[in-house]
Scaffold this motif. Sequence first.
Motif, mmCIF file in Angstrom:
data_model
loop_
_atom_site.group_PDB
_atom_site.id
_atom_site.type_symbol
_atom_site.label_atom_id
_atom_site.label_comp_id
_atom_site.label_asym_id
_atom_site.label_seq_id
_atom_site.Cartn_x
_atom_site.Cartn_y
_atom_site.Cartn_z
ATOM 1 N N VAL A 125 0.799 -1.225 0.000
ATOM 2 C CA VAL A 125 0.000 0.000 0.000
ATOM 3 C C VAL A 125 0.835 1.281 0.000
ATOM 4 O O VAL A 125 0.621 2.145 -0.867
ATOM 5 N N PRO A 126 1.786 1.473 0.936
ATOM 6 C CA PRO A 126 2.494 2.765 0.981
ATOM 7 C C PRO A 126 3.134 3.189 -0.338
ATOM 8 O O PRO A 126 2.913 4.330 -0.773
ATOM 9 N N MET B 125 5.675 -0.031 10.293
ATOM 10 C CA MET B 125 5.423 0.117 8.862
ATOM 11 C C MET B 125 4.056 0.694 8.541
ATOM 12 O O MET B 125 3.916 1.525 7.643
ATOM 13 N N TYR B 126 3.008 0.274 9.273
ATOM 14 C CA TYR B 126 1.654 0.598 8.845
ATOM 15 C C TYR B 126 0.812 1.394 9.829
ATOM 16 O O TYR B 126 -0.080 2.130 9.417
ATOM 17 N N ALA B 127 1.027 1.228 11.108
ATOM 18 C CA ALA B 127 0.059 1.715 12.093
ATOM 19 C C ALA B 127 0.508 2.966 12.828
ATOM 20 O O ALA B 127 0.123 3.185 13.967
ATOM 21 N N GLN B 128 1.323 3.803 12.185
ATOM 22 C CA GLN B 128 1.681 5.068 12.795
ATOM 23 C C GLN B 128 1.600 6.166 11.747
ATOM 24 O O GLN B 128 1.867 5.938 10.573
ATOM 25 N N PRO B 129 1.195 7.368 12.130
ATOM 26 C CA PRO B 129 1.104 8.472 11.176
ATOM 27 C C PRO B 129 2.457 8.737 10.533
ATOM 28 O O PRO B 129 3.497 8.704 11.172
ATOM 29 N N GLY B 130 2.438 8.973 9.202
ATOM 30 C CA GLY B 130 3.673 9.252 8.487
ATOM 31 C C GLY B 130 4.447 8.012 8.110
ATOM 32 O O GLY B 130 5.576 8.107 7.620
ATOM 33 N N ALA B 131 3.843 6.833 8.316
ATOM 34 C CA ALA B 131 4.564 5.591 8.026
ATOM 35 C C ALA B 131 4.888 5.445 6.546
ATOM 36 O O ALA B 131 5.830 4.754 6.178
ATOM 37 N N VAL B 132 4.089 6.085 5.677
ATOM 38 C CA VAL B 132 4.281 5.900 4.244
ATOM 39 C C VAL B 132 5.333 6.853 3.674
ATOM 40 O O VAL B 132 5.609 6.839 2.491
ATOM 41 N N GLU B 133 5.910 7.720 4.468
ATOM 42 C CA GLU B 133 6.809 8.741 3.943
ATOM 43 C C GLU B 133 8.196 8.206 3.605
ATOM 44 O O GLU B 133 8.825 8.654 2.662
#
Length: 316
Positions: free
Chosen positions: A186-187, A263-271
């Motif tokens: 996803v990210p 990886m997935y469950a924290q804000p900004g993880a996709v950055e």
Amino acid sequence: MSPQGNGNLSVMPLQEFVLDGFAGGLQTQSLLFALFLALYMVAVLANLTMIMIITLDASLHSPMYFFLKNLSFVDVCYLSVIYPKALANTVSSSKVITFEGCIIQFFFFSLMGATEAFLLAVMAYDRFVAICSPVHYPISMCPSICARLVLGCYCGGCLNSILQASFTFTLPFCSSNHIDHFFCDVPPLLKLACADTTINELVMFGICGLIIVGTTLVVLVSYGYITVTILRMRSGGGRHKLFSTCGSHLTAVSLLYGTVFVMYAQPGAVESMEQGKVVSVFYTLVIPMLNPLVYSLRNKDVQEALWRLGQKHTAT
């Protein structure tokens, strides 16, 4: 996240993606291929060995090992969804994956990942019933109930996959089709979207957070009761054996939940995609390799079963 389309990028139906993988020249890619292949082979062989031992040894035909066998099966599937393609890409100039192939890879990756989280929670509940209510254990964890619990884990994983895939692959993607990762996740896919992905990020954060928090609560509550029950025991030997068995499970839970949360469950993880690639290797390859080793090295029953199978093989 703001829309990522601009004047130089047009929205178009994509037929394929390119998995960029890890950066580096031929020497780096060769080293990664050797490392990934070695870890992949060890992980698959270790998990298949666990499945074989539990299947062939009658003394391991109990609920705990039934769940452990399913965990090993999930790990083999988990590994095989990602790493054959990733290995091929490290030695190939073409790193293409079709749009449909990307959906399939993501669906089964998400299915197996969520199923593993649910299985670990079920295994904690199984230990809770076995230790805190041993008289009712044969009834509470009879074969039919165990089968339903495992089926529920797969159904929960399937629901997670359907929701995640539906929200992700209905996005409009820009003409840039390079996924900054070594598998479809996803990210990195959200990075290619030409639309506002705020809802998608909230869905990912919400679903993953719900799975992690829900299963973690089951594990913590179960082991809270287990710890109290063990500390009340008078037998030091029995106490040590139970702590050893439960310690193996807690090790597996901590490793998986910790890396998935990062990886997935924290804000900004996709950055940070580079950080994400390293974390992804850990929870998609290293942890599935460690799971059977943790359970077998710390579990006397598994060690004895392996020895018995070795003796039978030698005798024949």
